[in-house]
Design a protein around this motif. Structure first.
Motif, PDB file in Angstrom:
ATOM      1  N   GLN A  91       0.827  -1.202   0.000  1.00  0.00           N
ATOM      2  CA  GLN A  91       0.000   0.000   0.000  1.00  0.00           C
ATOM      3  C   GLN A  91       0.871   1.266   0.000  1.00  0.00           C
ATOM      4  O   GLN A  91       0.522   2.275  -0.608  1.00  0.00           O
ATOM      5  CB  GLN A  91      -0.931  -0.009   1.206  1.00  0.00           C
ATOM      6  CG  GLN A  91      -2.018  -1.049   1.131  1.00  0.00           C
ATOM      7  CD  GLN A  91      -2.880  -1.059   2.391  1.00  0.00           C
ATOM      8  OE1 GLN A  91      -2.625  -0.329   3.340  1.00  0.00           O
ATOM      9  NE2 GLN A  91      -3.912  -1.905   2.385  1.00  0.00           N
ATOM     10  N   GLU A  92       2.019   1.193   0.671  1.00  0.00           N
ATOM     11  CA  GLU A  92       2.921   2.350   0.691  1.00  0.00           C
ATOM     12  C   GLU A  92       3.466   2.640  -0.696  1.00  0.00           C
ATOM     13  O   GLU A  92       3.530   3.799  -1.137  1.00  0.00           O
ATOM     14  CB  GLU A  92       4.077   2.101   1.661  1.00  0.00           C
ATOM     15  CG  GLU A  92       3.665   2.137   3.128  1.00  0.00           C
ATOM     16  CD  GLU A  92       4.821   1.876   4.063  1.00  0.00           C
ATOM     17  OE1 GLU A  92       4.565   1.698   5.260  1.00  0.00           O
ATOM     18  OE2 GLU A  92       5.983   1.857   3.587  1.00  0.00           O
ATOM     19  N   LEU A  93       3.863   1.594  -1.423  1.00  0.00           N
ATOM     20  CA  LEU A  93       4.390   1.803  -2.774  1.00  0.00           C
ATOM     21  C   LEU A  93       3.322   2.401  -3.693  1.00  0.00           C
ATOM     22  O   LEU A  93       3.592   3.326  -4.472  1.00  0.00           O
ATOM     23  CB  LEU A  93       4.891   0.472  -3.346  1.00  0.00           C
ATOM     24  CG  LEU A  93       6.144  -0.121  -2.659  1.00  0.00           C
ATOM     25  CD1 LEU A  93       6.373  -1.553  -3.124  1.00  0.00           C
ATOM     26  CD2 LEU A  93       7.357   0.747  -2.968  1.00  0.00           C
ATOM     27  N   ALA A  94       2.098   1.897  -3.557  1.00  0.00           N
ATOM     28  CA  ALA A  94       1.014   2.428  -4.376  1.00  0.00           C
ATOM     29  C   ALA A  94       0.730   3.889  -4.019  1.00  0.00           C
ATOM     30  O   ALA A  94       0.466   4.726  -4.895  1.00  0.00           O
ATOM     31  CB  ALA A  94      -0.238   1.573  -4.184  1.00  0.00           C
ATOM     32  N   TYR A  95       0.811   4.181  -2.718  1.00  0.00           N
ATOM     33  CA  TYR A  95       0.557   5.556  -2.254  1.00  0.00           C
ATOM     34  C   TYR A  95       1.578   6.514  -2.872  1.00  0.00           C
ATOM     35  O   TYR A  95       1.248   7.620  -3.320  1.00  0.00           O
ATOM     36  CB  TYR A  95       0.631   5.584  -0.726  1.00  0.00           C
ATOM     37  CG  TYR A  95       0.350   6.937  -0.121  1.00  0.00           C
ATOM     38  CD1 TYR A  95       1.377   7.863   0.041  1.00  0.00           C
ATOM     39  CD2 TYR A  95      -0.924   7.291   0.293  1.00  0.00           C
ATOM     40  CE1 TYR A  95       1.137   9.109   0.610  1.00  0.00           C
ATOM     41  CE2 TYR A  95      -1.177   8.526   0.850  1.00  0.00           C
ATOM     42  CZ  TYR A  95      -0.150   9.438   1.013  1.00  0.00           C
ATOM     43  OH  TYR A  95      -0.398  10.665   1.556  1.00  0.00           O
ATOM     44  N   VAL A  96       2.845   6.086  -2.913  1.00  0.00           N
ATOM     45  CA  VAL A  96       3.899   6.946  -3.456  1.00  0.00           C
ATOM     46  C   VAL A  96       3.653   7.197  -4.936  1.00  0.00           C
ATOM     47  O   VAL A  96       3.767   8.340  -5.420  1.00  0.00           O
ATOM     48  CB  VAL A  96       5.279   6.319  -3.216  1.00  0.00           C
ATOM     49  CG1 VAL A  96       6.357   7.102  -3.952  1.00  0.00           C
ATOM     50  CG2 VAL A  96       5.593   6.273  -1.724  1.00  0.00           C
ATOM     51  N   ARG A  97       3.315   6.113  -5.696  1.00  0.00           N
ATOM     52  CA  ARG A  97       3.090   6.309  -7.147  1.00  0.00           C
ATOM     53  C   ARG A  97       1.920   7.249  -7.406  1.00  0.00           C
ATOM     54  O   ARG A  97       1.941   8.068  -8.319  1.00  0.00           O
ATOM     55  CB  ARG A  97       2.799   4.951  -7.798  1.00  0.00           C
ATOM     56  CG  ARG A  97       3.971   3.989  -7.787  1.00  0.00           C
ATOM     57  CD  ARG A  97       3.675   2.792  -8.698  1.00  0.00           C
ATOM     58  NE  ARG A  97       4.604   1.709  -8.460  1.00  0.00           N
ATOM     59  CZ  ARG A  97       4.382   0.697  -7.643  1.00  0.00           C
ATOM     60  NH1 ARG A  97       3.227   0.649  -6.980  1.00  0.00           N
ATOM     61  NH2 ARG A  97       5.275  -0.243  -7.492  1.00  0.00           N
ATOM     62  N   ARG A  98       0.889   7.110  -6.537  1.00  0.00           N
ATOM     63  CA  ARG A  98      -0.321   7.898  -6.756  1.00  0.00           C
ATOM     64  C   ARG A  98      -0.116   9.374  -6.416  1.00  0.00           C
ATOM     65  O   ARG A  98      -0.572  10.254  -7.130  1.00  0.00           O
ATOM     66  CB  ARG A  98      -1.462   7.302  -5.929  1.00  0.00           C
ATOM     67  CG  ARG A  98      -2.811   7.999  -6.171  1.00  0.00           C
ATOM     68  CD  ARG A  98      -3.970   7.186  -5.584  1.00  0.00           C
ATOM     69  NE  ARG A  98      -3.856   7.013  -4.148  1.00  0.00           N
ATOM     70  CZ  ARG A  98      -3.508   5.899  -3.543  1.00  0.00           C
ATOM     71  NH1 ARG A  98      -3.246   4.805  -4.263  1.00  0.00           N
ATOM     72  NH2 ARG A  98      -3.436   5.822  -2.221  1.00  0.00           N
ATOM     73  N   HIS A  99       0.576   9.632  -5.328  1.00  0.00           N
ATOM     74  CA  HIS A  99       0.689  11.018  -4.856  1.00  0.00           C
ATOM     75  C   HIS A  99       1.963  11.718  -5.305  1.00  0.00           C
ATOM     76  O   HIS A  99       2.065  12.944  -5.211  1.00  0.00           O
ATOM     77  CB  HIS A  99       0.607  11.059  -3.319  1.00  0.00           C
ATOM     78  CG  HIS A  99      -0.746  10.724  -2.790  1.00  0.00           C
ATOM     79  ND1 HIS A  99      -1.159   9.431  -2.542  1.00  0.00           N
ATOM     80  CD2 HIS A  99      -1.800  11.531  -2.468  1.00  0.00           C
ATOM     81  CE1 HIS A  99      -2.398   9.432  -2.080  1.00  0.00           C
ATOM     82  NE2 HIS A  99      -2.811  10.696  -2.029  1.00  0.00           N
ATOM     83  N   PHE A 100       2.939  10.941  -5.783  1.00  0.00           N
ATOM     84  CA  PHE A 100       4.203  11.549  -6.228  1.00  0.00           C
ATOM     85  C   PHE A 100       4.586  10.939  -7.580  1.00  0.00           C
ATOM     86  O   PHE A 100       5.573  10.198  -7.681  1.00  0.00           O
ATOM     87  CB  PHE A 100       5.314  11.309  -5.198  1.00  0.00           C
ATOM     88  CG  PHE A 100       5.004  11.870  -3.850  1.00  0.00           C
ATOM     89  CD1 PHE A 100       4.361  11.101  -2.884  1.00  0.00           C
ATOM     90  CD2 PHE A 100       5.339  13.173  -3.547  1.00  0.00           C
ATOM     91  CE1 PHE A 100       4.074  11.617  -1.643  1.00  0.00           C
ATOM     92  CE2 PHE A 100       5.053  13.696  -2.301  1.00  0.00           C
ATOM     93  CZ  PHE A 100       4.413  12.932  -1.338  1.00  0.00           C
ATOM     94  N   PRO A 101       3.805  11.225  -8.651  1.00  0.00           N
ATOM     95  CA  PRO A 101       4.084  10.611  -9.956  1.00  0.00           C
ATOM     96  C   PRO A 101       5.444  11.031 -10.505  1.00  0.00           C
ATOM     97  O   PRO A 101       5.890  12.154 -10.291  1.00  0.00           O
ATOM     98  CB  PRO A 101       2.930  11.141 -10.822  1.00  0.00           C
ATOM     99  CG  PRO A 101       2.501  12.402 -10.144  1.00  0.00           C
ATOM    100  CD  PRO A 101       2.704  12.185  -8.688  1.00  0.00           C
ATOM    101  N   LEU A 102       6.079  10.079 -11.204  1.00  0.00           N
ATOM    102  CA  LEU A 102       7.366  10.356 -11.833  1.00  0.00           C
ATOM    103  C   LEU A 102       7.156  11.049 -13.168  1.00  0.00           C
ATOM    104  O   LEU A 102       6.131  10.895 -13.822  1.00  0.00           O
ATOM    105  CB  LEU A 102       8.135   9.048 -12.064  1.00  0.00           C
ATOM    106  CG  LEU A 102       8.691   8.362 -10.804  1.00  0.00           C
ATOM    107  CD1 LEU A 102       9.124   6.941 -11.149  1.00  0.00           C
ATOM    108  CD2 LEU A 102       9.866   9.170 -10.289  1.00  0.00           C
ATOM    109  N   THR A 103       8.176  11.800 -13.613  1.00  0.00           N
ATOM    110  CA  THR A 103       8.112  12.450 -14.925  1.00  0.00           C
ATOM    111  C   THR A 103       8.432  11.431 -16.001  1.00  0.00           C
ATOM    112  O   THR A 103       8.966  10.346 -15.726  1.00  0.00           O
ATOM    113  CB  THR A 103       9.109  13.604 -14.996  1.00  0.00           C
ATOM    114  OG1 THR A 103      10.416  13.091 -14.713  1.00  0.00           O
ATOM    115  CG2 THR A 103       8.768  14.664 -13.943  1.00  0.00           C
ATOM    116  N   ALA A 104       8.134  11.766 -17.287  1.00  0.00           N
ATOM    117  CA  ALA A 104       8.376  10.847 -18.401  1.00  0.00           C
ATOM    118  C   ALA A 104       9.859  10.529 -18.518  1.00  0.00           C
ATOM    119  O   ALA A 104      10.714  11.370 -18.254  1.00  0.00           O
ATOM    120  CB  ALA A 104       7.871  11.485 -19.704  1.00  0.00           C
ATOM    121  N   GLY A 105      10.165   9.282 -18.900  1.00  0.00           N
ATOM    122  CA  GLY A 105      11.549   8.864 -19.104  1.00  0.00           C
ATOM    123  C   GLY A 105      12.236   8.377 -17.858  1.00  0.00           C
ATOM    124  O   GLY A 105      13.447   8.212 -17.850  1.00  0.00           O
TER     125      GLY A 105
END
Length: 908
Positions: free
Chosen positions: A866-880
């Motif tokens: 759930q922590e990993l999903a939370y990070v992806r959802r709230h702190f998206p990475l830029t392209a590339g």
């Protein structure tokens, strides 16, 4: 113009006296004659109130000065360039000074000169008679002058007028916290270094029977904090006298301090062209090298120090005496029981009417005259002296007239005050400081040993390992022809059937050499304290043996640190704090297990009484009062009536101003570290000792409730069996000082010389707890994350203190929740996981971990996935960004990275 000035290197007394003079001469200009001491400059850097009242010397036309007001000195040589004014025609000089007269002193048209501790005291007396008003700021500054020049009323030059002046200033709003801030300062790192050099260089000379310490150091350039370093050295080592020489650049400086009347610092320093008073003086030496200055100093000390020994100081008291109607047999019993050679015979008014010696009584008994009254055979031809008689008078009677004993009597009514014997004089003449009053409690302190063998009890209570160790100690001592004894609390607890493995050993011989032999025999390590002739042997199995050379401790003045000299076991036991701790057990093979009890200690142990060994015990060492209370409460004993009276007398005498603060703090720590220190704290209050800790401390209902809550909190915490250690004494200390403000706690820490680490912890936990308490009272957080962040800065001690001062049940529940559940909550993912996911280390890591922690605390996230999903959802990475590999990587153990921090080794 009118000009007010003082001596160069002005101190607080000089500054305050100048400001005071301005009240009497409002049109006068203020100007320093030269530089000021460092603490005065520090004062100006923080308080500009008086700074702009002073004029620079270059702006003052000296030829126009018509009236010169000089304070805190009357030596022209100490006025610097202002001395040019003295040539002005018709100059009027007004002098205000408290220093002793010196050759060449200025004479004034108006003089206010008195031998008091501070020049400010003279001004205060004038203000009181003229009804001059002062602001609280002015009163504070004037009080600083008095506190500094009297050493906070410790110097011998302090007079009743100084105390009255300080009281008057306090009534007008003088701020004690401000005084403490500038008068009692912490040493800088440079000053600490110089202090170490000064201590290492110190040499003690014995001159006329007095210990005189001379220390010296060399510095490349002038350092104006030298006086403070000297003062701290004197306090740390508890020196009665200290003469410190410092070579700074091209000049040598001498600072002298003395606590005893036999050494007048001012007179000695005047031989070098300096000035000051009996307790504190200084000089600048221009034409001598350091070696020459030291040689001259030693010569001057031998020349100046001439202590006056009076009969009242040397006599033994109280006196063992008898009435004229006692029999020869009774007289002989008294002589033998108290091991004295001559018995004074006194009438009903306690006037000496005769002397009977052991020899005469013994011979009369042999002749069958045992039942005859001593009045028939006593000597009536003898001389007496008054307490003011000199050493010359004493020597004349004992040496020239061969009088064995001199009764010292009151000059008005002839009442017996004390006696001086040939042995007393001999001890003095050979400079032997080991004179000790014979049994002060004559009947309670029998001189015969009370013997009892404890060998069976030792085997039963101590076990084979300890008994073998004690026998080995005896064997090692026997090999050196020394006598070894187990002493103190170890023997007391053995008789009480209490477990105590703190083994204290006293050696009649060289204790340090014995300790090295014992360590070699058992394969242990030795730590030596040469100054006190003690050592500690740590054995391979972890046991420690403390070793001391048989010694007595005598005190040069009340509340002093002891001077240690070699002595016998009896004298060593006599120096102990209480009778119950004044027993010993022989360890040498021939007498192994034999109890030595000179002072009826077993009876006090049986009666459960805490009693001192002599009337001056608490005067010599007031810390024993804390120890008496601690023992009384821990052991369920009672302080004896006489001993309690002596405690109350010591409190009335206010001996606690002359003490080593860290020793009192150590005793307070031990008291607060007891399983239940509350009874001891209540006893402190009952005996009037809480105000000694701080004037504002009172055992009222509020403090009683806070202490009880702290006790309950500690009991609760221990039942949780957490792996976070808690210092109970610090919890109780926080609770005890709960009613004090931050500045007042700082004053407490300074007064008791609390170590910096402890001081910081105390102030940090107190401040954080008070902040949290304020928030909890106003609006308690409703979320777990809110509770966590509110309490995160508190250690275990601060949390328990917070529970003690908070009354609301909801707030207590929040603290309990934090301690039992929230305190160890951490995100499961780490900085490595974030890097594997493509995030670059930086400030964003902190933001991610902070949000993860809050979500975990509030139950929004429960596992790593759930922590990993939370990070992806709230702190998206830029392209590339690199591919995500966090889920496939091994998960680090929880708690390996502090929330909100990057991975160790990476830059934020």
């Amino acid at each position: 113009m009118d000009l007010i000035t003082t001596h160069i290197n002005a101190d607080f007394d000089a500054l305050a006296s100048m400001v005071a003079a301005k009240k009497l001469y409002p049109e006068a200009i203020l100007a320093f004659a030269g530089a000021q001491e460092k603490n005065l400059r520090d004062f100006f850097s923080q308080s500009v109130e008086y700074l702009y009242d002073f004029q620079r010397l270059k702006n003052i036309p000296f030829k126009e000065v018509k009236r010169l007001i000089v304070v805190d000195t009357r030596q022209a040589s100490r006025l610097g360039t202002i001395a040019e004014c003295l040539a002005n025609p018709g100059l009027e000089i007004h002098i205000y000074d408290h220093h002793p007269a010196n050759p060449g002193d200025l004479r004034g048209n108006v003089e206010h000169i008195r031998p008091v501790g501070s020049t400010v005291t003279i001004f205060v007396d004038l203000f009181r008679s003229r009804e001059v008003t002062l602001s609280p700021q002015e009163a504070t500054l004037l009080a600083m002058g008095i506190y500094e020049d009297t050493g906070s009323f410790h110097f011998d030059t302090t007079t009743p007028e100084d105390l009255q002046a300080a009281a008057w200033l306090l009534e007008r709003g003088a701020n004690l916290h401000a005084i403490t801030q500038f008068i009692a300062q912490e040493l800088t790192s440079t000053e600490v270094t110089l202090l170490g050099e000064l201590i290492r260089s110190a040499t003690t000379y014995t001159i006329q029977g007095l210990d005189i310490t001379v220390a010296k150091l060399t510095i490349d350039s002038y350092f104006d904090g030298f006086a403070m370093v000297v003062r701290r050295f004197m306090v740390m080592e508890n020196l009665n006298t200290l003469f410190a020489l410092a070579r700074m650049g091209e000049r040598t400086y001498l600072i002298a301090r003395s606590r005893i009347p036999e050494v007048n610092a001012g007179e000695i320093v005047r031989e070098f062209g300096g000035g000051g008073h009996a307790s504190a003086a200084s000089a600048t030496i221009k034409d001598l090298t350091m070696i020459e200055a030291e040689e001259k100093l030693i010569q001057v000390l031998h020349k100046q120090i001439r202590p006056q020994r009076l009969a009242g100081d040397l006599m033994s008291a109280p006196v063992i005496s008898g009435r004229p109607n006692i029999t020869i047999h009774q007289a002989e019993e008294l002589l033998n029981r108290y091991n004295i050679t001559v018995l004074p015979v006194v009438d009903e008014n306690h006037r000496v009417i005769g002397l009977i010696s052991r020899r005469v009584a013994g011979k009369a008994a042999q002749l069958g005259l045992q039942e005859q009254p001593v009045s028939d055979y006593m000597s009536t031809e003898f001389a007496t002296l008054t307490p003011m008689a000199t050493m010359g008078d004493i020597q004349e009677l004992i040496i020239e007239h061969r009088q064995r004993i001199i009764p010292v009597v009151d000059g008005r009514n002839g009442e017996l005050q004390g006696v001086i014997t040939r042995t007393d004089l001999l001890n003095l003449l050979v400079n032997d400081p080991s004179r000790l009053p014979r049994n002060l409690y004559s009947e309670q302190l029998p001189s015969s040993e009370r013997q009892r063998n404890l060998q069976n009890l030792m085997v039963e209570r101590l076990g084979r390992r300890i008994v073998v160790l004690l026998r080995t100690i005896g064997e090692v001592a026997e090999a050196r022809k020394y006598h070894a004894f187990a002493v103190g609390g170890f023997v007391r607890d053995l008789l009480l059937h209490e477990k105590n493995l703190d083994i204290d050993v006293v050696i009649e011989g060289d204790g340090i050499r014995f300790a090295k032999d014992l360590a070699a025999r058992l394969g242990g390590e030795v730590r030596v304290h040469s100054k006190f002739k003690t050592a500690m042997v740590r054995l391979p199995d972890g046991l420690k043996v403390d070793v001391a050379t048989a010694r007595l401790e005598y005190y040069d003045y009340p509340a002093a640190m002891p001077t240690v000299e070699l002595s016998s076991l009896k004298l060593d036991l006599y120096r102990r704090d209480f009778t119950i701790n004044a027993m010993a057990v022989h360890l040498n093979p021939e007498n192994f297990g034999l109890l030595v009890d000179f002072f009826n200690s077993q009876n006090d142990l049986k009666d459960k009484k805490i009693r001192v060994l002599h009337n001056l015990s608490f005067v010599e060492d007031p810390t024993r009062i804390f120890r008496a209370i601690r023992f009384e409460q821990r052991m369920g004993f009672a302080i004896g009536r006489h001993t309690e009276r002596l405690i109350k007398n010591a409190v009335r005498m206010n001996l606690f101003d002359r003490f080593f603060g860290y020793r009192f703090f150590g005793e307070l720590q031990l008291m607060l570290n007891e399983d239940n220190p509350l009874p001891a704290i209540r006893r402190l209050a009952e005996l009037g000792l809480l105000p000694f800790l701080h004037p504002k401390l009172r055992m009222d209902a509020r403090l009683e409730n806070i202490l009880s809550e702290a006790q309950a909190g500690l009991a609760w915490y221990h039942l949780l069996y957490l792996d976070k250690p808690c210092r109970p004494w610090l919890v109780y200390l926080l609770a005890l000082t709960a009613t004090l403000k931050g500045e007042e706690v700082k004053t407490f820490c300074a007064r008791f010389e609390v170590p910096v680490r402890i001081r910081q912890a105390l102030l940090r936990e107190k401040w954080a707890a008070q902040q949290a308490a304020t928030s909890l009272r106003r609006h308690a957080p409703t979320s777990n994350s809110g509770i966590y962040h509110l309490l995160a800065d508190l250690g275990p001690e601060g949390l328990l203190y917070l529970m003690a001062i908070i009354r609301k049940k909801a707030a207590k529940k929040s603290i309990s929740l934090y301690v039992t559940e929230l305190i160890d909550v951490r995100p499961e993912i780490s900085g490595h996981d974030l890097k594997n996911m493509g995030y670059q280390p930086g400030p964003r890591f902190r933001e991610i971990f902070d949000q993860l922690l809050d979500a975990r605390l509030d139950g929004k996230l429960r596992n790593r996935k759930q922590e990993l999903a939370y990070v992806r959802r709230h702190f998206p990475l830029t392209a590339g960004s690199p591919p995500d590999s966090a889920e496939s990587g091994p998960a680090p153990p929880p708690g390996n990275c502090r929330p909100g921090s990057p991975e160790p080794g990476t830059k934020p």
